[in-house]
Design an enzyme around this catalytic site. Structure first.
Site, PDB file in Angstrom:
ATOM      1  N   ASP A  11     -14.878 -12.060  14.687  1.00  0.00           N
ATOM      2  CA  ASP A  11     -15.839 -13.177  14.832  1.00  0.00           C
ATOM      3  C   ASP A  11     -15.086 -13.636  14.080  1.00  0.00           C
ATOM      4  O   ASP A  11     -14.424 -13.266  13.176  1.00  0.00           O
ATOM      5  CB  ASP A  11     -16.885 -12.418  14.275  1.00  0.00           C
ATOM      6  CG  ASP A  11     -17.641 -14.267  14.965  1.00  0.00           C
ATOM      7  OD1 ASP A  11     -17.380 -14.304  15.851  1.00  0.00           O
ATOM      8  OD2 ASP A  11     -18.573 -14.419  14.513  1.00  0.00           O
ATOM      9  N   SER A  12     -15.345 -15.072  14.797  1.00  0.00           N
ATOM     10  CA  SER A  12     -14.885 -16.522  13.565  1.00  0.00           C
ATOM     11  C   SER A  12     -15.521 -16.332  11.838  1.00  0.00           C
ATOM     12  O   SER A  12     -14.792 -17.133  11.416  1.00  0.00           O
ATOM     13  CB  SER A  12     -15.252 -17.701  14.358  1.00  0.00           C
ATOM     14  OG  SER A  12     -16.273 -17.350  14.480  1.00  0.00           O
ATOM     15  N   CYS A  74     -17.407 -11.872  19.682  1.00  0.00           N
ATOM     16  CA  CYS A  74     -17.456 -13.184  19.656  1.00  0.00           C
ATOM     17  C   CYS A  74     -17.683 -13.739  21.071  1.00  0.00           C
ATOM     18  O   CYS A  74     -16.423 -13.351  21.609  1.00  0.00           O
ATOM     19  CB  CYS A  74     -16.500 -14.618  18.536  1.00  0.00           C
ATOM     20  SG  CYS A  74     -16.161 -15.809  18.429  1.00  0.00           S
ATOM     21  N   CYS A 193     -23.988 -16.775  21.431  1.00  0.00           N
ATOM     22  CA  CYS A 193     -23.128 -17.167  20.684  1.00  0.00           C
ATOM     23  C   CYS A 193     -23.781 -15.965  20.008  1.00  0.00           C
ATOM     24  O   CYS A 193     -24.938 -15.653  19.683  1.00  0.00           O
ATOM     25  CB  CYS A 193     -23.130 -18.394  19.862  1.00  0.00           C
ATOM     26  SG  CYS A 193     -22.338 -18.398  17.903  1.00  0.00           S
TER      27      CYS A 193
END
Ligand code: DGL
Length: 275
Positions: A11-12, A74, A193
Site C-alpha cells: 500500500d502507499s 491499495c 480506499c
C-alpha cells in the site's frame, strides 16, 4: 529470506494493513511481507505515471524480497497501475509471478448486495477519476449504477492519526452528503480506499443503518483464498511459516507505532528505499 516465498502486500501507506489483517486472519499459516510507501503517501492525487512508477518500484522490491505473489492492497494503485504492470512488466520480465488488485473482487461482490442497484463509491481522486469501479462493475452487472465521490481529506486524516475526531466527522459527513445528493436511493457504499475502514465510527454516525457498507478487506481476503485454491501451482510455491515482515519507505519507528495500532499486535519494521 532465501527459502521464504511470502505473499507480498503493498500500500502507499498504512491503509493496506486493514487488508493484510483480514488476509492473515483467514490464512494464518502463510508468510507475508507488507510494504508501505509511507514516505511518498498519499498517492491519491498523483498522476497516472507517478502512481504507476511508484507501484512498479514496490512490486519489484517485493519480488526481490522473494514474493512470487503480490496483492496491491491499495485502490489507487489497483486503479492506476495494475493493468499496465500485468500487461507490460509481468508479461515481459516476470511471467512466473503474479500481481493482484482489489477493485475487481470488490466489484464482483456488489451484485449480491445492492437491492436498489445504486451503489456509492468513496475513494481517492485517483480511483474516482480512473472510473475503474464503473468499468469493472459494468462488465459484471450492467444493471448497477455507480455513483462516485472523491474524499481527498480522508487519507491525510488517517495518516496523521486524526481518527475519531470532530475533524474526521466533519469531512466524512460532508463527503456522504455529496454522495447521497447524487441519488438518495443508494443502498450500498464501498469504502474504496483501504484507509477508510479506520474511519468506520465516523461513517456509522452519518449513514442510516439501512445502508450496507461493503467490507472490502473481507472480500479481498476471501478472494485471495479462492485464487490460491484455483491456482495450486502458485499455492505450492508459497512458504508457510506464519511470519509477517514489515517494510516502510519512511522512518521505521514512526511506522511501528501506527502499524501496531492497526494490527493490534507489536510491529517491528525495516526501513528501505524504493527506486
Ligand atoms: N490506501 C490507498 C487506496 O486504497 C490510497 C491512499 C493514498 O492516497 O495514498 O486508495
Amino acid at each position: 529470506m532465501s527459502n521464504s516465498a511470502p505473499i507480498g502486500v503493498f500500500d502507499s501507506g498504512f491503509g493496506g494493513l486493514t487488508i493484510l489483517k483480514k488476509i492473515v486472519e483467514r490464512m494464518p499459516g502463510y508468510d507475508y511481507v507488507f510494504l508501505g510507501d509511507n514516505a511518498r503517501a498519499p498517492y491519491g492525487s498523483r498522476s497516472f505515471a507517478t502512481v504507476y512508477n511508484y507501484t512498479l518500484q514496490a512490486v519489484k522490491k517485493l519480488f526481490q524480497l522473494g514474493c512470487p505473489l503480490v496483492v496491491l492492497a491499495c485502490n489507487t494503485a489497483s486503479a492506476k497501475a495494475l493493468r499496465t504492470i500485468q500487461q507490460e512488466y509481468l508479461a515481459k520480465d516476470c511471467p512466473q509471478n503474479r500481481v493482484l488488485g482489489i477493485i475487481r473482487p470488490t466489484a464482483e461482490a456488489l451484485g449480491g448486495i445492492t437491492r436498489t442497484n445504486k451503489v456509492g463509491i468513496l475513494g481517492t481522486a485517483g480511483t474516482v477519476n480512473s472510473q475503474s469501479y464503473i468499468l469493472e462493475t459494468a462488465k459484471l452487472f450492467p444493471e448497477i449504477k455507480i455513483f462516485q465521490q472523491a474524499c481527498p481529506m480522508l487519507v491525510p486524516i488517517v495518516e496523521n492519526n486524526e481518527i475519531d475526531t470532530p475533524g474526521a466527522d466533519f469531512f466524512v459527513e460532508k463527503y456522504l452528503n455529496l454522495l447521497f445528493a447524487q441519488d438518495p436511493e443508494i443502498d450500498t457504499i464501498v469504502l474504496g480506499c483501504t484507509h477508510y475502514p479506520l474511519l468506520i465510527n465516523s461513517f456509522k454516525k452519518f449513514l442510516p443503518p439501512s445502508v450496507h457498507i461493503v467490507k472490502q478487506n473481507e472480500i479481498v481476503a476471501h478472494s485471495l483464498q479462492e485464487y490460491l485454491l484455483r491456482h495450486p501451482d502458485m499455492d505450492a510455491r508459497l512458504s508457510k511459516n506464519s511470519s509477517i515482515n514489515y517494510y516502510t519507505t519512511d522512518d521505521s519507528s514512526l511506522f511501528d507505532h501506527s502499524a501496531s495500532v492497526f494490527m493490534g499486535a507489536p510491529v517491528a519494521s525495516t526501513s528501505i528505499a524504493l527506486n
